[in-house]
Design a protein around this motif. Structure first.
Motif, PDB file in Angstrom:
ATOM      1  N   ASP A  40      43.915  42.191  40.146  1.00 43.57           N
ATOM      2  CA  ASP A  40      42.712  42.161  41.008  1.00 43.57           C
ATOM      3  C   ASP A  40      41.741  43.220  40.522  1.00 43.57           C
ATOM      4  O   ASP A  40      41.876  43.746  39.433  1.00 43.57           O
ATOM      5  CB  ASP A  40      43.076  42.391  42.493  1.00 43.57           C
ATOM      6  N   GLY A  53      38.058  42.857  46.304  1.00 36.74           N
ATOM      7  CA  GLY A  53      39.226  43.730  46.338  1.00 36.74           C
ATOM      8  C   GLY A  53      38.996  45.012  45.546  1.00 36.74           C
ATOM      9  O   GLY A  53      38.398  44.980  44.471  1.00 36.74           O
ATOM     10  N   ASN A 105      45.212  32.481  41.982  1.00 34.63           N
ATOM     11  CA  ASN A 105      44.685  32.500  43.357  1.00 34.63           C
ATOM     12  C   ASN A 105      43.321  33.179  43.463  1.00 34.63           C
ATOM     13  O   ASN A 105      42.572  32.911  44.400  1.00 34.63           O
ATOM     14  CB  ASN A 105      45.736  33.217  44.233  1.00 34.63           C
ATOM     15  N   TYR A 170      30.650  26.159  44.923  1.00 34.58           N
ATOM     16  CA  TYR A 170      32.047  26.517  45.213  1.00 34.58           C
ATOM     17  C   TYR A 170      32.935  25.283  45.081  1.00 34.58           C
ATOM     18  O   TYR A 170      33.970  25.297  44.409  1.00 34.58           O
ATOM     19  CB  TYR A 170      32.122  27.100  46.625  1.00 34.58           C
ATOM     20  N   VAL A 203      40.820  30.115  55.980  1.00 39.66           N
ATOM     21  CA  VAL A 203      41.908  31.079  56.137  1.00 39.66           C
ATOM     22  C   VAL A 203      41.300  32.401  56.604  1.00 39.66           C
ATOM     23  O   VAL A 203      40.255  32.826  56.082  1.00 39.66           O
ATOM     24  CB  VAL A 203      42.652  31.317  54.800  1.00 39.66           C
ATOM     25  N   THR A 205      40.724  35.537  56.136  1.00 34.99           N
ATOM     26  CA  THR A 205      40.741  36.616  55.141  1.00 34.99           C
ATOM     27  C   THR A 205      39.319  37.189  55.040  1.00 34.99           C
ATOM     28  O   THR A 205      38.370  36.578  55.550  1.00 34.99           O
ATOM     29  CB  THR A 205      41.164  36.098  53.744  1.00 34.99           C
TER      30      THR A 205
HETATM   31  N1  LIG Z   1      39.641  32.158  52.926  1.00 34.81           N
HETATM   32  C1  LIG Z   1      39.440  30.842  52.946  1.00 34.81           C
HETATM   33  O1  LIG Z   1      38.971  30.282  53.950  1.00 34.81           O
HETATM   34  C2  LIG Z   1      39.836  30.001  51.782  1.00 34.81           C
HETATM   35  C3  LIG Z   1      39.970  28.622  51.977  1.00 34.81           C
HETATM   36  C4  LIG Z   1      40.358  27.825  50.899  1.00 34.81           C
HETATM   37  C5  LIG Z   1      40.594  28.396  49.671  1.00 34.81           C
HETATM   38  N2  LIG Z   1      40.432  29.736  49.510  1.00 34.81           N
HETATM   39  C6  LIG Z   1      40.737  30.297  48.191  1.00 34.81           C
HETATM   40  O2  LIG Z   1      41.869  31.128  48.320  1.00 34.81           O
HETATM   41  C7  LIG Z   1      41.862  32.110  47.278  1.00 34.81           C
HETATM   42  C8  LIG Z   1      42.162  33.473  47.862  1.00 34.81           C
HETATM   43  O3  LIG Z   1      41.095  33.852  48.714  1.00 34.81           O
HETATM   44  P1  LIG Z   1      41.283  34.741  50.039  1.00 34.81           P
HETATM   45  O4  LIG Z   1      41.014  33.866  51.186  1.00 34.81           O
HETATM   46  O5  LIG Z   1      42.572  35.487  49.976  1.00 34.81           O
HETATM   47  O6  LIG Z   1      40.014  35.717  49.895  1.00 34.81           O
HETATM   48  P2  LIG Z   1      39.898  37.290  49.535  1.00 34.81           P
HETATM   49  O7  LIG Z   1      38.467  37.489  49.204  1.00 34.81           O
HETATM   50  O8  LIG Z   1      40.504  38.100  50.608  1.00 34.81           O
HETATM   51  O9  LIG Z   1      40.820  37.445  48.240  1.00 34.81           O
HETATM   52  C9  LIG Z   1      40.407  37.047  46.949  1.00 34.81           C
HETATM   53  C10 LIG Z   1      40.795  38.136  45.987  1.00 34.81           C
HETATM   54  O10 LIG Z   1      40.436  37.682  44.660  1.00 34.81           O
HETATM   55  C11 LIG Z   1      39.884  38.796  43.969  1.00 34.81           C
HETATM   56  N3  LIG Z   1      38.984  38.327  42.901  1.00 34.81           N
HETATM   57  C12 LIG Z   1      37.807  37.689  43.068  1.00 34.81           C
HETATM   58  N4  LIG Z   1      37.239  37.477  41.882  1.00 34.81           N
HETATM   59  C13 LIG Z   1      38.069  37.995  40.951  1.00 34.81           C
HETATM   60  C14 LIG Z   1      38.018  38.085  39.541  1.00 34.81           C
HETATM   61  N5  LIG Z   1      36.970  37.604  38.841  1.00 34.81           N
HETATM   62  N6  LIG Z   1      39.042  38.699  38.896  1.00 34.81           N
HETATM   63  C15 LIG Z   1      40.097  39.201  39.588  1.00 34.81           C
HETATM   64  N7  LIG Z   1      40.194  39.147  40.926  1.00 34.81           N
HETATM   65  C16 LIG Z   1      39.190  38.547  41.594  1.00 34.81           C
HETATM   66  C17 LIG Z   1      39.129  39.558  45.035  1.00 34.81           C
HETATM   67  O11 LIG Z   1      38.874  40.892  44.630  1.00 34.81           O
HETATM   68  C18 LIG Z   1      40.030  39.443  46.237  1.00 34.81           C
HETATM   69  O12 LIG Z   1      40.914  40.519  46.360  1.00 34.81           O
HETATM   70  C19 LIG Z   1      40.504  31.980  46.600  1.00 34.81           C
HETATM   71  O13 LIG Z   1      40.641  31.220  45.415  1.00 34.81           O
HETATM   72  C20 LIG Z   1      39.679  31.192  47.603  1.00 34.81           C
HETATM   73  O14 LIG Z   1      38.625  30.481  47.009  1.00 34.81           O
HETATM   74  C21 LIG Z   1      40.065  30.548  50.538  1.00 34.81           C
END
Ligand SMILES: NC(=O)c1ccc[n+]([C@@H]2O[C@H](COP(=O)([O-])OP(=O)(O)OC[C@H]3O[C@@H](n4cnc5c(N)ncnc54)[C@H](O)[C@@H]3O)[C@@H](O)[C@H]2O)c1
Length: 279
Positions: A40, A53, A105, A170, A203, A205
């Motif tokens: 991350d 993050g 992820n 997205y 989710v 988050t």
């Molecule tokens: N939260 C939602 O509603 C939701 C719904 C469907 C899918 N998602 C997907 O789930 C996954 C996880 O998201 P989350 O909900 O835990 O959100 P989050 O923002 O809490 O976590 C995502 C993490 O990815 C890291 N990140 C982002 N870009 C990065 C990069 N270029 N290199 C390294 N790290 C990177 C961020 O720093 C962060 O810690 C993502 O792919 C997101 O698109 C999220």
């Protein structure tokens, strides 16, 4: 969720592990005995209007994973950077000799009508959510192929199963990773590697629990807060819950991680019932 040591001796790379879903997945695998490489802390992105993050978040993941008794190696790397991703994989192999699991992820979100998406926004979105996943998959395949074993789970979204206004860029990436994962699944099906996809709906988050998202769901309100939109989130879903918890997605991820090797190229929607309206 089982705390048995089914993954003892396994090495797992999790991107986006500093918080949210990635942290939850890392903890679940650690409880089953896996060694975790937690990736991350991306470089700053001009188009991302919420905090990503941090090193402190990643350190907290390490602390939580180590509290389960598992080993956790933090890797501050941006998945957009192919050399950085390759470096993570090379160090993991030098240190542990294998990579059993990859959870691709890491992701960012952003919103706005397509005609207003800037070149920078498009590049950062595609660079992280699509090219970043590609970098990770490409980097682990040779080792998994040699081992004749691998479990890969890519995080897409319910946005990768439908159109959603103001999320075109997205959703383009989230549809894209499904095509990538299914194609790769066919390339490696004979060598013991499975590649599957999870598609969560909203989710709870830091990615979505923020004012801009609330405005998207309640455009008619002046300054909607979480409380004001809770009911609207509930009404969006056939199951009347506002959103998933990260652990709900983790259960789906662990289904693929623990699969003996007969399930590949699958897309598992965790949609609070919204899948019932699709396909
Ligand atoms: N939260 C939602 O509603 C939701 C719904 C469907 C899918 N998602 C997907 O789930 C996954 C996880 O998201 P989350 O909900 O835990 O959100 P989050 O923002 O809490 O976590 C995502 C993490 O990815 C890291 N990140 C982002 N870009 C990065 C990069 N270029 N290199 C390294 N790290 C990177 C961020 O720093 C962060 O810690 C993502 O792919 C997101 O698109 C999220």
């Amino acid at each position: 969720m089982t705390d048995s040591l089914e993954l003892k001796g396994s090495v797992a790379i999790v991107t986006g592990a500093a918080r949210g879903q990635g942290r939850s997945h890392a903890l679940a695998m650690a409880r089953q005995g896996a060694t975790i490489i937690a990736v991350d802390v991306p470089q700053k992105m001009a188009s991302v209007d919420y905090a990503l993050g941090t090193q402190a978040d990643l350190d907290e993941t390490v602390r939580l994973v180590e509290a389960t008794g598992a080993v956790c190696i933090p890797e501050a790397a941006d998945v957009r950077d192919a050399a950085a991703v390759n470096g993570v994989v090379e160090r993991a192999i030098e240190r542990f000799g294998r990579i059993d699991i990859l959870l691709a992820n890491a992701g960012i979100s952003g919103m706005g009508p397509l005609e207003q998406v800037s070149d920078v926004e498009w590049e950062e979105m595609v660079g992280t959510n699509l090219t970043g996943v590609f970098h990770c998959l490409r980097a682990v395949i040779p080792t998994m192929r040699e081992q004749r074993f691998g479990r890969i789970v890519v995080t897409s979204s319910m946005g990768g199963r439908m159109g959603i206004p103001n999320l075109a860029h997205y959703n383009a990436t989230k549809w894209g990773v499904i095509g990538m994962a299914k194609s790769l699944a066919l390339e490696v099906a004979t060598v013991g590697i499975t590649v599957n996809v999870v598609c969560p709906c909203t989710v709870a988050t830091p990615m979505v629990l923020r004012d801009e998202m609330y405005k998207l769901f309640a455009p008619d309100l002046e300054d909607p807060d979480q409380k004001a939109v809770l009911d609207r989130f509930r009404r969006v879903n056939p199951i009347p819950e506002p959103w998933l918890q990260a652990e709900d997605v983790t259960r789906a991820v662990m289904y693929f991680v623990n699969d003996p090797g007969t399930t590949t190229g699958e897309v598992l929607e965790i949609g609070l019932g919204s899948s019932a309206r699709l396909h």
